[in-house]
Design an enzyme around this catalytic site. Structure first.
Site, PDB file in Angstrom:
ATOM      1  N   LYS A   1     -57.334  -4.540  -8.999  1.00 19.89           N
ATOM      2  CA  LYS A   1     -56.409  -4.219  -7.909  1.00 19.89           C
ATOM      3  C   LYS A   1     -55.306  -3.258  -8.360  1.00 19.89           C
ATOM      4  O   LYS A   1     -55.092  -3.054  -9.562  1.00 19.89           O
ATOM      5  CB  LYS A   1     -55.812  -5.520  -7.367  1.00 19.89           C
ATOM      6  CG  LYS A   1     -56.853  -6.458  -6.729  1.00 19.89           C
ATOM      7  CD  LYS A   1     -56.166  -7.696  -6.167  1.00 19.89           C
ATOM      8  CE  LYS A   1     -57.168  -8.651  -5.537  1.00 19.89           C
ATOM      9  NZ  LYS A   1     -56.509  -9.843  -4.974  1.00 19.89           N
TER      10      LYS A   1
ATOM     11  N   TYR B   1     -61.231  -7.721   3.963  1.00 17.12           N
ATOM     12  CA  TYR B   1     -60.525  -9.006   4.026  1.00 17.12           C
ATOM     13  C   TYR B   1     -60.572  -9.629   5.422  1.00 17.12           C
ATOM     14  O   TYR B   1     -59.661 -10.383   5.781  1.00 17.12           O
ATOM     15  CB  TYR B   1     -59.077  -8.822   3.581  1.00 17.12           C
ATOM     16  CG  TYR B   1     -58.885  -8.758   2.074  1.00 17.12           C
ATOM     17  CD1 TYR B   1     -59.452  -9.708   1.229  1.00 17.12           C
ATOM     18  CD2 TYR B   1     -58.101  -7.755   1.491  1.00 17.12           C
ATOM     19  CE1 TYR B   1     -59.276  -9.660  -0.145  1.00 17.12           C
ATOM     20  CE2 TYR B   1     -57.907  -7.708   0.109  1.00 17.12           C
ATOM     21  CZ  TYR B   1     -58.494  -8.667  -0.697  1.00 17.12           C
ATOM     22  OH  TYR B   1     -58.311  -8.629  -2.061  1.00 17.12           O
TER      23      TYR B   1
ATOM     24  N   PHE C   1     -50.366 -14.751   4.745  1.00 10.93           N
ATOM     25  CA  PHE C   1     -50.239 -13.759   3.670  1.00 10.93           C
ATOM     26  C   PHE C   1     -50.967 -12.447   3.965  1.00 10.93           C
ATOM     27  O   PHE C   1     -50.944 -11.518   3.159  1.00 10.93           O
ATOM     28  CB  PHE C   1     -50.748 -14.340   2.341  1.00 10.93           C
ATOM     29  CG  PHE C   1     -52.190 -14.811   2.372  1.00 10.93           C
ATOM     30  CD1 PHE C   1     -53.242 -13.931   2.202  1.00 10.93           C
ATOM     31  CD2 PHE C   1     -52.480 -16.156   2.569  1.00 10.93           C
ATOM     32  CE1 PHE C   1     -54.558 -14.353   2.222  1.00 10.93           C
ATOM     33  CE2 PHE C   1     -53.805 -16.600   2.593  1.00 10.93           C
ATOM     34  CZ  PHE C   1     -54.841 -15.690   2.414  1.00 10.93           C
TER      35      PHE C   1
ATOM     36  N   ARG D   1     -65.871 -15.465 -11.512  1.00 14.82           N
ATOM     37  CA  ARG D   1     -64.766 -16.263 -10.952  1.00 14.82           C
ATOM     38  C   ARG D   1     -64.075 -17.084 -12.047  1.00 14.82           C
ATOM     39  O   ARG D   1     -62.865 -17.243 -12.052  1.00 14.82           O
ATOM     40  CB  ARG D   1     -65.276 -17.157  -9.816  1.00 14.82           C
ATOM     41  CG  ARG D   1     -65.615 -16.312  -8.583  1.00 14.82           C
ATOM     42  CD  ARG D   1     -66.282 -17.112  -7.490  1.00 14.82           C
ATOM     43  NE  ARG D   1     -65.434 -18.159  -6.971  1.00 14.82           N
ATOM     44  CZ  ARG D   1     -64.412 -17.970  -6.141  1.00 14.82           C
ATOM     45  NH1 ARG D   1     -64.109 -16.743  -5.740  1.00 14.82           N
ATOM     46  NH2 ARG D   1     -63.698 -18.981  -5.697  1.00 14.82           N
TER      47      ARG D   1
ATOM     48  N   THR E   1     -56.735 -18.181  -8.004  1.00 14.00           N
ATOM     49  CA  THR E   1     -55.927 -17.200  -7.256  1.00 14.00           C
ATOM     50  C   THR E   1     -54.468 -17.211  -7.716  1.00 14.00           C
ATOM     51  O   THR E   1     -53.864 -16.154  -7.903  1.00 14.00           O
ATOM     52  CB  THR E   1     -55.973 -17.552  -5.747  1.00 14.00           C
ATOM     53  OG1 THR E   1     -57.331 -17.582  -5.338  1.00 14.00           O
ATOM     54  CG2 THR E   1     -55.211 -16.540  -4.920  1.00 14.00           C
TER      55      THR E   1
ATOM     56  N   ASN F   1     -52.464 -10.253  -8.055  1.00 14.82           N
ATOM     57  CA  ASN F   1     -53.200 -11.095  -9.000  1.00 14.82           C
ATOM     58  C   ASN F   1     -54.348 -10.360  -9.690  1.00 14.82           C
ATOM     59  O   ASN F   1     -55.325 -10.967 -10.111  1.00 14.82           O
ATOM     60  CB  ASN F   1     -53.660 -12.393  -8.321  1.00 14.82           C
ATOM     61  CG  ASN F   1     -54.660 -12.159  -7.220  1.00 14.82           C
ATOM     62  OD1 ASN F   1     -54.948 -11.012  -6.877  1.00 14.82           O
ATOM     63  ND2 ASN F   1     -55.211 -13.219  -6.676  1.00 14.82           N
TER      64      ASN F   1
ATOM     65  N   HIS G   1     -60.106  -9.099  -7.749  1.00 17.70           N
ATOM     66  CA  HIS G   1     -60.826  -9.798  -6.682  1.00 17.70           C
ATOM     67  C   HIS G   1     -62.271  -9.920  -7.136  1.00 17.70           C
ATOM     68  O   HIS G   1     -62.788  -9.012  -7.795  1.00 17.70           O
ATOM     69  CB  HIS G   1     -60.790  -8.982  -5.375  1.00 17.70           C
ATOM     70  CG  HIS G   1     -61.831  -9.425  -4.388  1.00 17.70           C
ATOM     71  ND1 HIS G   1     -61.646 -10.476  -3.527  1.00 17.70           N
ATOM     72  CD2 HIS G   1     -63.104  -8.972  -4.171  1.00 17.70           C
ATOM     73  CE1 HIS G   1     -62.749 -10.648  -2.805  1.00 17.70           C
ATOM     74  NE2 HIS G   1     -63.641  -9.749  -3.177  1.00 17.70           N
TER      75      HIS G   1
ATOM     76  N   GLU H   1     -70.182  -7.524   0.392  1.00 15.53           N
ATOM     77  CA  GLU H   1     -69.141  -6.684  -0.205  1.00 15.53           C
ATOM     78  C   GLU H   1     -69.739  -5.498  -0.966  1.00 15.53           C
ATOM     79  O   GLU H   1     -69.190  -4.401  -0.922  1.00 15.53           O
ATOM     80  CB  GLU H   1     -68.254  -7.536  -1.124  1.00 15.53           C
ATOM     81  CG  GLU H   1     -67.435  -8.557  -0.326  1.00 15.53           C
ATOM     82  CD  GLU H   1     -66.579  -9.473  -1.192  1.00 15.53           C
ATOM     83  OE1 GLU H   1     -66.634  -9.384  -2.437  1.00 15.53           O
ATOM     84  OE2 GLU H   1     -65.846 -10.299  -0.608  1.00 15.53           O
TER      85      GLU H   1
HETATM   86  P1  CMP Z   1     -58.766 -12.156  -3.440  1.00 17.62           P
HETATM   87  O1  CMP Z   1     -59.736 -12.784  -4.383  1.00 17.62           O
HETATM   88  O2  CMP Z   1     -58.650 -10.699  -3.436  1.00 17.62           O
HETATM   89  O3  CMP Z   1     -59.106 -12.655  -1.970  1.00 17.62           O
HETATM   90  C1  CMP Z   1     -58.142 -12.898  -0.990  1.00 17.62           C
HETATM   91  C2  CMP Z   1     -56.762 -12.661  -1.489  1.00 17.62           C
HETATM   92  O4  CMP Z   1     -55.745 -13.188  -0.666  1.00 17.62           O
HETATM   93  C3  CMP Z   1     -56.594 -13.389  -2.799  1.00 17.62           C
HETATM   94  O5  CMP Z   1     -57.322 -12.742  -3.802  1.00 17.62           O
HETATM   95  C4  CMP Z   1     -55.101 -13.372  -2.959  1.00 17.62           C
HETATM   96  O6  CMP Z   1     -54.629 -12.166  -3.522  1.00 17.62           O
HETATM   97  C5  CMP Z   1     -54.653 -13.468  -1.531  1.00 17.62           C
HETATM   98  N1  CMP Z   1     -54.197 -14.836  -1.235  1.00 17.62           N
HETATM   99  C6  CMP Z   1     -54.960 -15.909  -1.070  1.00 17.62           C
HETATM  100  N2  CMP Z   1     -54.201 -16.994  -0.804  1.00 17.62           N
HETATM  101  C7  CMP Z   1     -52.923 -16.570  -0.808  1.00 17.62           C
HETATM  102  C8  CMP Z   1     -51.681 -17.192  -0.591  1.00 17.62           C
HETATM  103  N3  CMP Z   1     -51.606 -18.503  -0.313  1.00 17.62           N
HETATM  104  N4  CMP Z   1     -50.572 -16.445  -0.678  1.00 17.62           N
HETATM  105  C9  CMP Z   1     -50.661 -15.120  -0.954  1.00 17.62           C
HETATM  106  N5  CMP Z   1     -51.818 -14.457  -1.161  1.00 17.62           N
HETATM  107  C10 CMP Z   1     -52.936 -15.179  -1.093  1.00 17.62           C
END
Ligand code: CMP
Length: 133
Positions: A9, A49, A57, A85, A91, A112, A115, A126
């Protein structure tokens, strides 16, 4: 052998972590079979998404993921979906296990670093979205 989609990311790209992150996957016997750098539009991000539309969020997630270049890759290997994963970690970086990418490098649940597809079905969807059939 399975395939899965990974995004390195915009936060990780800004912090010059692409090499370190890719090494983690390669050290775990995963092969990179496709790779590209791109800054995505809000429209494309909303397709990627789509399952999160309407969540609290979502708006932050969209502005973050479109904030700069990211690196998209397809990884291939045995149990690739689950393996990636595990390597990425949970996450929330505070809950992620020691040694995982998110524990090592991530700031918070939005920024984070990575993904990864969460199932074989998502991986298929995807990979087609990002790289075509
Ligand atoms: P990703 O694996 O990219 O898939 C969905 C994304 O939503 C996840 O990583 C996080 O970056 C984001 N995400 C999921 N849950 C939360 C949350 N509770 N608060 C903020 N961001 C979130």
């Amino acid at each position: 052998m399975e395939k899965t989609l990974v995004l390195i990311k915009p936060d990780a790209v800004r912090k010059k972590l692409i090499g370190k992150i890719i090494s983690k996957y390669e050290e775990n016997n995963l092969s990179i079979i496709k790779l590209k750098m791109e800054t995505i539009t809000e429209e494309f991000a909303s397709i990627h998404y789509s399952e999160h539309i309407g969540k609290g969020f979502y708006n932050n997630l969209l502005s973050f993921i479109t904030s700069g270049p990211l690196c998209a890759l397809v990884l291939q290997g045995e149990d690739a979906v689950e393996k990636v994963r595990e390597i990425n970690g949970k996450t929330d970086p505070e809950l992620a296990k020691e040694g995982t990418i998110r524990r090592l490098y991530a700031e918070n649940k939005t920024e984070n670093c990575v993904h990864a597809s969460d199932s074989l079905e998502s991986a298929k969807r995807e990979i087609e979205l990002w790289f075509g059939k």
